[in-house]
Design a protein around this motif. Sequence first.
Motif, PDB file in Angstrom:
ATOM      1  N   MET A 121       0.851  -1.381   0.525  1.00  0.00           N
ATOM      2  CA  MET A 121      -0.320   0.155   0.337  1.00  0.00           C
ATOM      3  C   MET A 121       0.660   1.419   0.195  1.00  0.00           C
ATOM      4  SD  MET A 121      -2.601   0.605   2.939  1.00  0.00           S
ATOM      5  CE  MET A 121      -3.913   0.704   2.353  1.00  0.00           C
ATOM      6  N   ALA A 122       0.865   1.903  -0.829  1.00  0.00           N
ATOM      7  CA  ALA A 122       1.570   3.221  -0.912  1.00  0.00           C
ATOM      8  C   ALA A 122       1.611   4.066   0.453  1.00  0.00           C
ATOM      9  CB  ALA A 122       0.886   3.989  -2.312  1.00  0.00           C
ATOM     10  N   GLN A 123       0.102   4.442   0.745  1.00  0.00           N
ATOM     11  CA  GLN A 123       0.224   4.797   2.543  1.00  0.00           C
ATOM     12  C   GLN A 123       1.148   4.721   2.893  1.00  0.00           C
ATOM     13  OE1 GLN A 123      -3.870   4.472   4.011  1.00  0.00           O
ATOM     14  NE2 GLN A 123      -3.838   6.846   4.579  1.00  0.00           N
TER      15      GLN A 123
ATOM     16  N   LEU B 146       4.334   6.257   4.480  1.00  0.00           N
ATOM     17  CA  LEU B 146       4.452   6.885   5.899  1.00  0.00           C
ATOM     18  C   LEU B 146       5.910   6.120   6.610  1.00  0.00           C
ATOM     19  CD1 LEU B 146       3.908   7.041   8.935  1.00  0.00           C
ATOM     20  CD2 LEU B 146       2.515   4.246   9.429  1.00  0.00           C
ATOM     21  N   LYS B 147       6.315   4.767   5.969  1.00  0.00           N
ATOM     22  CA  LYS B 147       7.350   4.477   6.636  1.00  0.00           C
ATOM     23  C   LYS B 147       8.723   5.578   6.084  1.00  0.00           C
ATOM     24  CE  LYS B 147      10.832  -0.281   6.263  1.00  0.00           C
ATOM     25  NZ  LYS B 147      11.785   0.902   5.586  1.00  0.00           N
ATOM     26  N   GLU B 148       8.855   5.680   4.787  1.00  0.00           N
ATOM     27  CA  GLU B 148       9.590   6.889   4.525  1.00  0.00           C
ATOM     28  C   GLU B 148       9.767   7.904   5.128  1.00  0.00           C
ATOM     29  OE1 GLU B 148      10.013   9.885   0.437  1.00  0.00           O
ATOM     30  OE2 GLU B 148       9.897   7.674  -0.007  1.00  0.00           O
ATOM     31  N   ARG B 149       8.453   8.486   5.773  1.00  0.00           N
ATOM     32  CA  ARG B 149       8.997   9.495   6.410  1.00  0.00           C
ATOM     33  C   ARG B 149       9.147   9.345   8.309  1.00  0.00           C
ATOM     34  NH1 ARG B 149       3.391  11.781   9.224  1.00  0.00           N
ATOM     35  NH2 ARG B 149       4.490  13.704  11.023  1.00  0.00           N
TER      36      ARG B 149
ATOM     37  N   THR C  50       8.438  -1.397   9.957  1.00  0.00           N
ATOM     38  CA  THR C  50       7.595  -1.945   9.081  1.00  0.00           C
ATOM     39  C   THR C  50       6.152  -1.331   9.553  1.00  0.00           C
ATOM     40  OG1 THR C  50       7.244  -4.326   8.518  1.00  0.00           O
ATOM     41  CG2 THR C  50       9.372  -3.060   7.295  1.00  0.00           C
ATOM     42  N   PHE C  51       5.645  -1.593   8.172  1.00  0.00           N
ATOM     43  CA  PHE C  51       3.726  -1.013   8.473  1.00  0.00           C
ATOM     44  C   PHE C  51       3.407  -2.362   7.660  1.00  0.00           C
ATOM     45  CE2 PHE C  51       5.756   2.797   9.848  1.00  0.00           C
ATOM     46  CZ  PHE C  51       4.908   2.834  10.512  1.00  0.00           C
TER      47      PHE C  51
END
Length: 158
Positions: free
Chosen positions: A1-3, A7-10, A24-25
């Motif tokens: 999921m792109a969202q 979030l992980k990148e942020r 990770t999420f």
Amino acid sequence: MAQLARLKERINEEIPLTRALGVTFSDYTGDSIIARAPLASNHNHQGTGFGGSLYAVAVTAAWSLLELWLEARGLMGRVIIQSGTMDYGLPVSNNFHARCTLPSEEDMQRFARSVERRGKGRVCLESTVFVDEGGSAFPAATFSGRFVVIKGEDGPDT
């Protein structure tokens, strides 16, 4: 999921510890989220999960869920943990994950009204840390924390 990738990148950028933890999420539903972490990056001298890592992953799950909830409602603000406790029930002997689920819709509506009207709101969140064992997951620890959101114009902030 792109969202969740965003979030992980942020969080890896804004909260560098999450990169070191290997967070990770998965399984984001709008009212719950799972933050996962490998034991290999989070063990203590006994080869089990380090208590500080378990706490950090549990807080990360709660903080992230609240951030996503605010974003979905167009509420901008800084999410800050005010207090937190962790109860450790079992040693973590494998990879693990923390699941956070929002409180009742009524509690979240009251919280949102407070942020909108007063510019600040408080909400209590819980995350349960599970040990991943052979396709099953066993509860090992529970985090309870109070988070404060301070409304702001410049977007979410840590």
